[in-house]
Design a protein around this motif. Sequence first.
Motif, PDB file in Angstrom:
ATOM      1  N   ILE A  88     -84.954 -80.468  -6.659  1.00  0.00           N
ATOM      2  CA  ILE A  88     -83.725 -81.179  -6.622  1.00  0.00           C
ATOM      3  C   ILE A  88     -82.803 -81.151  -7.782  1.00  0.00           C
ATOM      4  O   ILE A  88     -81.950 -81.336  -8.236  1.00  0.00           O
ATOM      5  N   PRO A 119     -81.041 -83.510  -1.444  1.00  0.00           N
ATOM      6  CA  PRO A 119     -82.368 -83.556  -1.120  1.00  0.00           C
ATOM      7  C   PRO A 119     -81.920 -83.579   0.876  1.00  0.00           C
ATOM      8  O   PRO A 119     -82.945 -83.198   0.835  1.00  0.00           O
ATOM      9  N   ALA A 153     -84.901 -89.265  -2.157  1.00  0.00           N
ATOM     10  CA  ALA A 153     -85.173 -88.165  -2.243  1.00  0.00           C
ATOM     11  C   ALA A 153     -86.842 -88.960  -3.113  1.00  0.00           C
ATOM     12  O   ALA A 153     -88.425 -88.341  -2.818  1.00  0.00           O
ATOM     13  N   CYS A 167     -75.838 -89.179  -0.225  1.00  0.00           N
ATOM     14  CA  CYS A 167     -77.648 -88.629   0.004  1.00  0.00           C
ATOM     15  C   CYS A 167     -78.187 -89.849   0.527  1.00  0.00           C
ATOM     16  O   CYS A 167     -79.939 -90.127   0.763  1.00  0.00           O
TER      17      CYS A 167
END
Lengths: 96, 487
Positions: free
Chosen positions: B43, B146, B166, B188
């Motif tokens: 990531i 992610p 994440a 995200c």
Amino acid sequence: MSISIEEVLKIASLARLELSEEEAKNYSQELSQILDYFKKLESLDTSDVEPTFHAVRLETPFREDEVKEFEAKEELLANAPELHERSIVVPKVVKT
Amino acid sequence: MAGVEVKELTISKALEFLEKGEINSVELTKAYLDSIKRIDSKIKSYLFVDEEGALKQAEEADKLRKNGKKALLLGIPLAIKDNICVKGSPTTCASKILENYIAPYDATVIERLKEAGAIFLGKTNMDEFAMGSSTENSAFFPTHNPWDLERVPGGSSGGSAAATSARLCLGALGSDTGGSIRQPACFCGVVGFKPTYGLVSRYGLVAFASSLDQIGPFANSVEDAALLLQVIAGHDPKDSTSAPVELPNFLEFIKENENTRFKIGLPREFFEGGVEKEIIDAIEEVVKALGKKHEIKEVSLPHTEYSVAVYYIIAPAEASSNLARYDGVKYGFRVKEGNLLSMYRKTRALGFGREVKRRIMLGTYALSAGYYDAFYLKASKVRTLIKKDFEKAFSEVDLLITPVSPTLPFRLGEKISDPLQMYLSDIFTIPVNLAGLPGLSVPIKVSSSGLPIALQIIGPHFKDHLVLTLGRQVEKEVDTKFIPPEI
């Protein structure tokens, strides 16, 4: 609106940026394109509009002019690119 | 940490476990450090991880808790965007020009988090000097989303958003000048909040565009965001733009008002052309559900279409002035060559990346003799019109609901070569900064392609608690856990 390579170099000099010829050429194209987009604003009549510089209006705060010790002096100096004892070294700026 | 699923944790749940003694902060911090070691190479959300410091702080937090200490974030591991000063840690702004800079003091928000007992895992990646919408402008490496590693996490606070998503931290701080918290939060699938301009001190935040910059939290629930805000908000004499206002108890307020009804406005201009259909559909579905309780009304913000042009004059103008301080003299990178002028020019040429230089050039142009009236002054006047649009809307409704981004997260490399296209992706977040308002991004759905979709809630100045209240109601309505697939 197009902005010439000479103009790009003039702005770069005001901004203290050294540009290669290639970069100057690219910026001339990119900036022209972006400035063209800004033309949108010309269609609005703003003759009676006051400008906004801060969205939330605050009075300038005042305080007593008192000395306050900054503790981390060594840490500040440690960030300097070049030191001579506790002085920051820079290229000579006065003529001898 | 037997019986505790890290992916399911929020700050408030972790605090319950810590309080009951079912886990301690060292275990909790180790769990996050382990996850970082396991998956952050894919990531790339962190620029710097302070394993030793974090564990030491966690030990200290455990000791304090044993001695009966109560604090709002005691033992909670967080991540901090790398443009916020944490004493003794690198603060690079993801720029070469600050590559070796070690912050000599704490930002006010960091001081406050420390007093509240928080643990600092490290500093997160960002677009250089917070200029960008994809975190691809980092001088070091791009961050990956992610939910799909081939896509961007958004920007500029992409590292903080990706790390929160994440579960590489329990929450994070970012900064938002034109959408830099809300857009990456949206991409995200986490909660991201930009407070009212002036609610949170910016002392120790590296300045980009001073009339727009604001620090705010990332979290995996609205409650957690409210808790982080509680700790970092409040007047600070060290920031002259910090507002001397009374703070509500955000967390209590949103809990007490979970059934409060609002008049919600949908600004027509935010739903017209150019927004992906799946995003519109997802928002309409939530709005329909909210309509059972709240009053929904269409409103108009007619000057929205000018906001990108206004922003990309004002923000670069302020940036060109703020970034004049990077001259290679007192700190940061220096090219040792020739006289003072050539040292300045070469240091800045090699120290700044392409987008930063582009904006310095734009801003210098907009402020230069002969162009000031046509660009900077004109933009500042149109800024007044944008602000007045919101004032009018808020005379009719309490809060607004809009999209955050017109598109789902795009692919790495997709927009990087076309600056104007990249700028236009900020169209729904920028007006909020221009008007200084609070704005919240709340995830509402996972798209058919497996990517998060969010909506934005906007409120009047200093009605941050109302924005968060509606945010929590939306979250309850949606009732989905936004946990990205296993990496």
